[in-house]
Each structure stands twice: as structure tokens, then as C-alpha cells.
Motif scaffolding. Structure first.
Motif, PDB file in Angstrom:
ATOM      1  N   GLY A  85       0.772  -1.417   0.093  1.00 27.45           N
ATOM      2  CA  GLY A  85      -0.001   0.009  -0.034  1.00 27.45           C
ATOM      3  C   GLY A  85       0.785   1.170   0.089  1.00 27.45           C
ATOM      4  O   GLY A  85       2.097   1.079   0.032  1.00 27.45           O
ATOM      5  N   PRO A  86       0.019   2.385  -0.079  1.00 31.59           N
ATOM      6  CA  PRO A  86       0.742   3.760  -0.081  1.00 31.59           C
ATOM      7  C   PRO A  86       1.668   3.939   1.229  1.00 31.59           C
ATOM      8  O   PRO A  86       1.132   3.657   2.195  1.00 31.59           O
ATOM      9  N   TYR A  87       3.040   4.359   1.207  1.00 39.11           N
ATOM     10  CA  TYR A  87       3.735   4.734   2.231  1.00 39.11           C
ATOM     11  C   TYR A  87       3.939   6.180   2.472  1.00 39.11           C
ATOM     12  O   TYR A  87       3.605   6.964   1.370  1.00 39.11           O
ATOM     13  N   LYS A  88       4.730   6.495   3.547  1.00 38.28           N
ATOM     14  CA  LYS A  88       5.065   8.031   3.869  1.00 38.28           C
ATOM     15  C   LYS A  88       6.601   8.006   3.287  1.00 38.28           C
ATOM     16  O   LYS A  88       7.352   7.226   3.787  1.00 38.28           O
ATOM     17  N   LYS A  89       6.918   9.228   3.130  1.00 34.22           N
ATOM     18  CA  LYS A  89       8.464   9.550   2.624  1.00 34.22           C
ATOM     19  C   LYS A  89       8.846  10.589   3.341  1.00 34.22           C
ATOM     20  O   LYS A  89       8.413  11.574   3.419  1.00 34.22           O
ATOM     21  N   VAL A  90       9.859  10.239   4.314  1.00 30.58           N
ATOM     22  CA  VAL A  90      10.546  11.327   5.402  1.00 30.58           C
ATOM     23  C   VAL A  90      11.947  11.299   5.158  1.00 30.58           C
ATOM     24  O   VAL A  90      12.510  10.074   5.211  1.00 30.58           O
ATOM     25  N   PHE A  91      12.413  12.439   5.221  1.00 27.99           N
ATOM     26  CA  PHE A  91      14.088  12.497   4.945  1.00 27.99           C
ATOM     27  C   PHE A  91      14.518  12.238   6.514  1.00 27.99           C
ATOM     28  O   PHE A  91      14.157  12.650   7.663  1.00 27.99           O
ATOM     29  N   ASN A  92      15.708  11.162   6.672  1.00 29.65           N
ATOM     30  CA  ASN A  92      16.285  10.898   7.919  1.00 29.65           C
ATOM     31  C   ASN A  92      17.597  11.612   7.846  1.00 29.65           C
ATOM     32  O   ASN A  92      18.321  11.630   7.198  1.00 29.65           O
ATOM     33  N   ASP A  93      17.510  12.555   9.054  1.00 24.01           N
ATOM     34  CA  ASP A  93      18.823  13.509   8.988  1.00 24.01           C
ATOM     35  C   ASP A  93      19.932  12.795   9.740  1.00 24.01           C
ATOM     36  O   ASP A  93      21.162  13.120   9.489  1.00 24.01           O
ATOM     37  N   ILE A  94      19.878  11.420  10.199  1.00 22.01           N
ATOM     38  CA  ILE A  94      20.850  10.850  10.711  1.00 22.01           C
ATOM     39  C   ILE A  94      21.598   9.963   9.645  1.00 22.01           C
ATOM     40  O   ILE A  94      22.726   9.886   9.558  1.00 22.01           O
ATOM     41  N   PHE A  95      20.789   9.219   8.772  1.00 23.56           N
ATOM     42  CA  PHE A  95      21.422   8.264   7.787  1.00 23.56           C
ATOM     43  C   PHE A  95      21.393   9.216   6.431  1.00 23.56           C
ATOM     44  O   PHE A  95      22.102   8.772   5.816  1.00 23.56           O
TER      45      PHE A  95
END
Length: 683
Positions: A85-95
Motif C-alpha cells: 500500500g501507499p507509504y510515507k516518505k520522510v528524510f532521515n537526518d541521521i542516515f
């Protein structure tokens, strides 16, 4: 006696607080699609504030979900890939990567085609990572019961679901699932709602892409193939206005710009067809090393063309036919005028266009983002033609054509050549070839941008360059900027982080000298002296001496008479990295970790296979065949905990010195915990 009593109290306290987290509950079912095809459906309900990751979340971040379909050979075939299904996309500032995850709910579907009519069940093994403040490595085995009656019943969907759906929670022991014999699709209103929410998360990235390609389209107008075309085209529309039909001239100018944009958008449409045939095609492109090598070669060829070695042109016969078609009147003629511009200017726009298409295809953005990119590029290219046709008085502000146009083209060539190595780097990382390690990548960029600076200063000349009698202000500023960037890159050869280009070079771990040039196998002790790295140990975060094997670390702790700190961690654990970067690095904590304890970091997601002699099965039938599974099972069976990060201070008898803790971002609290355990060890 006091020490024994203290140990008993701490042990009771620990087991009273330690717990096994299971934030994801699963329901499964089988949907019969035809006589031989079945859809295996896995629905996850995720506890509040927890999330699990998509199978397509990019490398370098959290652990993606993975599916293994057991005993498929001779029994069934997979039809396509596992759909989610549809997912959320978020920038990870650690990786420093985008991550794709599911919150609250997730659904995975896989269609199979039965080839063995006697098949009664299908087992699916899934591994995934669930994260909140801590991360949990989880795996489940689902057993799907295949019905003997393989005749499809055409019934009302809602009635069939109410009558036959008996979805059950599954565990590692493999529970069974009910069968739902329906052909009609289920209500997808929830999916539409989730998609609407997902669009908001992508809005910022879409605008960045659009503006970036818009600027790229504007910049290519300042090349020898396009810039001289502006006054020629504008004069055509001005003649119409001069004949007294100003409105027609303006409308035709607008249509000319519209057709330029339309043609570029049209180029992206076949990719929508490709995506409909294979929904994962963009992900496959972004991760396929051979396609990345292909993009590298294409970028190098385009860059060499920009530098003046040769020109990439459309066959002249095609250009002549299109040009003759532009003589037709009306909108048809204007369309072919726009097409003529695109064909004639291809030697300059082609490399930039290739950069746009290659850049988007090397991501997971999909055909929609490619269309947006082409829309931006087309608008950028069309804008000057429309603007000067509508406002001819502004033509006087245009600079005259000259050698500076070729300079712009050469600058693009250097930049495109630098970007080409990003594609080669991606392929090298995936295949683990170690051809283009961090130092090599940075050295290539230093060479290219130093070469660009020398070119702009006039120390290097290339084909088609005009004699340089003086440096213009713009050229001088660009040369100084390139020189400054070159100097900025140089410390990267010795381990500097180079945050300005974070994400472009390979990570520090993918390096000839991951600890920096001049590194020696020595450690700095708390009293300022140095000592050799112990056998079987390595340097962990901030050069903390770290063992990755429990027995080796415990033996060394006994030798040096220090307490042990077990660090249950993961390579893809965000808060593990956050603890290491934000807490372990501080002067209140780092000396303690370097001098007062022996650190054993056990990675529960380490997929290195165990030696055959060490492979075993748990009482519930789970096979432990990797080091990650071994340390995860060790954490669960001995400490009744399955979270990461999870920290335990213990003595040489493997007894806890105080209550274990998980993610503890409060520095003073973490320091107090360390000091308490060390003090108990010394009693």
C-alpha cells in the motif's frame, strides 16, 4: 552478602521492567483470483507512534521489509512482485536518506499461480524492522491454506467477506489463514485516503524538482545552439504584430511556448506505460548497477560533447523535414516550429535533458515525477521565447552572442562529468567492487573542479573557444567559486565529512582509510598515552574500542578487570546512531566509554551467515542461521527484551550491575546510569 542482595534486587527489578515488544499485529487471508491463481494478503496493524518500513526504502537507511516464499519450486510461481500500500516518505537526518515507512496500517499482497494441484499450503517468511524510540527486528512465518476446490465462486464482495473472512494473528509458529473466494475487488476508499495523505509528504520534493528543472531549462538557453535562436524566433512573431495583428502575434508566441512544453512532456509519456506494465520499474532502475553504469557512460559522452570534442545531433534529414513542415500555417506550423527548435538545439539541450531524465530515473520517483521534471525543463526553455515575443522592448537587454556562449557550454560539461561519477559510485556501492571508494571519488571531483577553475581563469583552452583578452566579472567570480570549492574538497581526502556534498560521495565506511589518513591501530587512553588495539576488537563510533563477539569481549573484560557494556544495536537503527552521535560523543560520556568499560556491540540485523556448526533452532522452530538472528535470540532469551538500542552493564559473572536502559537521549541520565553500574562493579 550485601553484594548478593543487591544483585538479587537489581535482577528482580530488571525482569519486572524488561519486556518483549510486539507493536505489529498481523492478519492474513487468501483471495482466490482464478482456478489456479491466488492472492496472499498480509495486513498489519501498527501500534500508535510505531512504524515499519517499506520493502523499497532506499539503502543506507532503515531495514526494508523482505519476503521469502518458501518451497516455491515445483509448487507455485510468483506473479509479479509483492505489492504494498501507499507509504510515507520522510528524510532521515541521521542516515541522510529518504525513508519510506507505514504508520498505523500496512498491507502487502502477492499473487501466486499454483503449478502443483496437490499443494495444500504456502509458507511466507517476512523480516521487517519496527521503530519508535527503539527499533525491533521482527520476523514472522505465515502459513496460507490453499483450498482443494479451485473453482471460483462469483459472489457479492461484502457478503463474501462477512461470511468467509476469518483472518487470524500469526506468529513464528505459523498459524493458518482462511480463504476468501471472491473475484470482485474490495473497497479501496481507505487506500485513496492514504494516497491523499501521502501526496502532502511528497509536495516539497515535487516543488524542488520542478524548480530545479525549470532553472536547468533556463540555463540551456544560454548555449550556442539556443541563444541565437531567440532573436530569430522573436522577429518572426514581431513581423505578425507589425502587420497590424498584434493579438495574433501574441497568441502565436504563447502557442509556440506551449508546444515546446507539450513536446517535452510528451517525451515522458512512454515511461507511464512502462510503469503500468511494471510498477517497480523505477525502483529497479535506481538500484540496478548495470543501468547506473549505462547512465554513467551516457553522462560522460554528453559531457565530452559539451567540452567540444564532437556534437550530438539529430540527423539533418529529419531536421529538414520538420523545418519544411513548419511553413504550414496555423497551429500546425507553430507546432513544427517548436519541434524544429528542439531538434536543431539538441546538441546543447540533449546533454542537459539526459541529465534530467537520468537523474529522475535513478530515483524511485516514478513516471509522474519524470513528467513534472520535463514540464519544468520545457517551461524553462520556452520562457525566454514567450517573454521576448510578448515584450519585445526587453530584447535590448539581451547580451550579444559571442565566445561566452561556448564558455557556458564547457562549464556545463565539467559539471555533467562530475555528476556522472555519482552513477558509477552507486553501481560500485551496490556491487561492492571498491573501485570508486570515497577518496577516489573526491580526488576525481577535486581534479574536475580544479580543471574548471583553470579553464575559467584562461589557463586551459578547448575547441571552439574564442581568444580571451580579459576576464569578465562573471567569469572571474565563477572561477573563484570553483577554486574555493576545490579547496573545500581537499580535506575530504583525510576524512573531513564534507557536509556541503553529503550524499554524493560514498560514505566514510566505504573508504581506503575509514578512520582518516595517517590512522594507526592505536587508541588514546584516559591518561593521554596510547596503546595497541586489542586482538579481535575494532574501533567503533568515536574510536571506542568495540568487540562484536560476546565471548571475545567478556574475555577481554576479565583480562583488564573492567565491567562489560552490552550494546544491542542495529546497522539500520536510527536511534542507535542518534545515541552514538548525540550522546556518546559528548565529553561527559566519551571518556567513560573509552576508559572505564569494555563495549560489546551486537548487531541484531547482521546477515553474516553463522558457521554450519553454530546454526541451531529455537524451541518454537525458528532457524538461527545468521549472527543477527543469534544476537536477537540472545537478547530475547537472556534479557527478555527485543528493542534496540538496549544497553546492559554486567560483571564478569554475567550478572547485571544495574537496570538495563534503552534509548536515553538525556545526557545526565545516561551518565548517571553508567556511573552507577561502574560503582556497583567496584564494590
Amino acid at each position: 552478602m550485601k553484594k548478593l542482595l543487591l544483585s538479587l534486587i537489581l535482577l528482580v527489578s530488571f525482569f519486572g521492567n524488561a519486556q518483549i515488544f510486539d507493536p505489529v499485529k498481523w492478519k492474513t487471508k487468501v483471495v482466490q483470483k482464478s482456478d489456479t491463481e491466488y492472492e496472499l494478503v498480509m495486513d498489519a496493524t501498527i501500534d500508535s507512534e510505531w512504524h515499519i518500513y517499506s520493502q523499497y526504502t532506499p539503502d543506507g537507511g532503515a531495514q526494508p521489509a523482505s519476503f521469502e516464499y518458501k518451497d516455491a519450486k515445483g509448487n507455485y510461481k510468483l506473479v509479479g512482485k509483492t505489492v504494498e500500500g501507499p507509504y510515507k516518505k520522510v528524510f532521515n537526518d541521521i542516515f541522510e536518506v529518504d525513508e519510506y515507512y507505514f504508520a498505523k496500517t500496512a498491507q502487502f499482497k502477492q499473487v501466486i499461480k499454483i503449478t502443483n494441484p496437490k499443494l495444500k499450503e504456502v509458507k511466507v517468511y517476512i523480516e521487517y524492522q519496527a521503530c519508535k524510540e527503539q527499533c525491533i527486528q521482527q520476523d514472522k512465518t505465515f502459513t496460507f491454506v490453499i483450498p482443494e476446490n479451485k473453482i471460483v465462486a462469483t459472489v457479492d464482495t461484502n457478503e463474501a467477506i462477512q461470511a468467509t473472512e476469518q483472518a487470524v494473528l500469526t506468529s513464528n509458529n505459523s498459524d493458518t489463514t482462511a480463504v476468501e473466494k471472491v473475484v470482485a475487488s474490495q473497497d479501496n476508499s481507505k487506500v485513496k485516503k492514504d494516497k491523499k495523505a501521502g501526496k502532502k509528504d511528497k509536495a516539497v520534493n515535487v516543488w524542488v524538482l520542478f524548480l530545479g528543472t525549470l532553472i536547468a531549462g533556463l540555463l540551456v538557453t544560454f548555449t550556442p545552439c539556443v541563444f541565437p535562436m531567440i532573436p530569430m524566433t522573436v522577429s518572426f512573431f514581431l513581423k505578425q504584430s507589425a502587420k497590424g495583428d498584434k493579438k495574433k502575434g501574441r497568441n502565436n508566441a504563447l502557442m509556440y511556448g506551449f508546444f515546446i512544453v507539450f513536446i517535452y512532456v510528451l517525451i515522458s509519456l512512454p515511461f507511464h506505460i512502462f510503469q503500468s506494465l511494471s510498477p517497480d520499474i523505477f525502483y529497479e532502475i535506481s538500484t540496478n548497477p548495470y543501468l547506473n553504469i549505462f547512465f554513467f557512460i551516457v553522462f560522460v559522452v554528453f559531457a565530452i560533447s559539451f567540452l567540444g570534442a564532437f556534437e550530438i545531433t539529430i540527423p539533418s534529414s529529419l531536421a529538414n523535414k520538420v523545418d519544411s513542415a513548419s511553413n504550414k500555417g496555423g497551429f500546425v506550423g507553430i507546432f513544427f516550429m517548436a519541434l524544429t527548435l528542439i531538434i536543431v538545439s539538441f546538441s546543447c539541450t540533449g546533454p542537459a535533458l539526459g541529465a534530467v531524465i537520468g537523474g529522475v530515473l535513478s530515483t524511485d520517483g516514478g513516471a509522474t515525477l519524470l513528467t513534472i521534471a520535463m514540464l519544468g525543463f520545457g517551461l524553462g526553455l520556452a520562457f525566454p521565447f514567450m517573454m521576448f515575443a510578448l515584450f519585445p522592448s526587453m530584447m535590448g537587454n539581451l547580451p550579444k552572442s559571442g565566445g561566452w556562449l561556448n564558455t557556458v557550454k564547457v562549464v556545463f560539461g565539467f559539471i555533467e562529468l562530475a555528476l556522472a561519477f555519482k552513477f558509477l559510485s552507486m553501481a560500485d556501492l551496490v556491487m561492492d567492487w571498491h573501485i570508486l571508494e570515497r577518496e577516489t571519488f573526491i580526488a576525481v571531483w577535486i581534479t574536475l573542479f580544479a580543471g574548471l577553475a583553470l579553464y575559467l581563469f584562461g589557463k586551459i583552452t578547448l575547441p571552439h573557444d574564442s581568444p580571451l583578452t580579459h576576464l569578465s566579472v562573471g567569469r572571474l567570480l565563477l572561477a573563484l567559486l570553483s577554486l574555493a570549492f576545490t579547496i573545500y574538497l581537499i580535506p575530504g581526502l583525510w576524512g573531513a565529512p564534507l557536509n556541503l556534498i553529503s550524499g554524493f560521495p560514498p560514505p566514510m565506511s566505504y573508504s581506503e582509510s575509514p578512520h582518516g589518513v595517517g590512522y594507526k591501530n592505536m587508541q588514546l587512553t584516559t591518561n593521554g598515552t596510547t596503546s595497541e588495539l586489542p586482538d579481535l576488537a575494532s574501533y567503533g563510533p568515536h574510536n571506542i574500542v568495540t568487540f562484536h563477539n560476546y565471548d571475545d569481549g567478556l574475555a577481554y573484560a576479565k583480562k583488564v578487570n573492567k565491567p562489560v557494556m552490552i550494546d544491542f544495536t542495529g546497522k539500520t537503527c536510527v536511534n542507535c546512531r542518534r545515541m552514538e552521535e548525540k550522546v556518546w560523543s559528548l565529553p561527559q560520556i566519551l571518556p567513560i566509554l573509552k576508559g572505564d568499560i569494555v563495549l560489546i556491540s551486537l548487531y541484531v540485523d547482521d546477515r553474516t551467515p553463522l558457521p554450519k556448526a553454530e546454526i541451531y533452532e529455537t524451541p518454537n522452530g525458528k532457524t538461527i542461521d545468521t549472527y543477527g538472528k543469534k544476537w536477537s535470540d540472545f537478547s530475547i532469551t537472556k534479557y527478555k527484551a527485543n528493542i534496540q538500542p538496549y544497553y546492559i552493564l554486567m560483571d564478569h559473572d554475567e550478572e547485571n550491575l544495574n537496570e538495563p536502559v534503552g534509548y536515553t537521549p538525556d545526557v545526565e541520565e545516561y551518565k548517571t546510569w553508567l556511573q552507577e553500574g561502574i560503582a556497583n562493579f567496584k564494590k
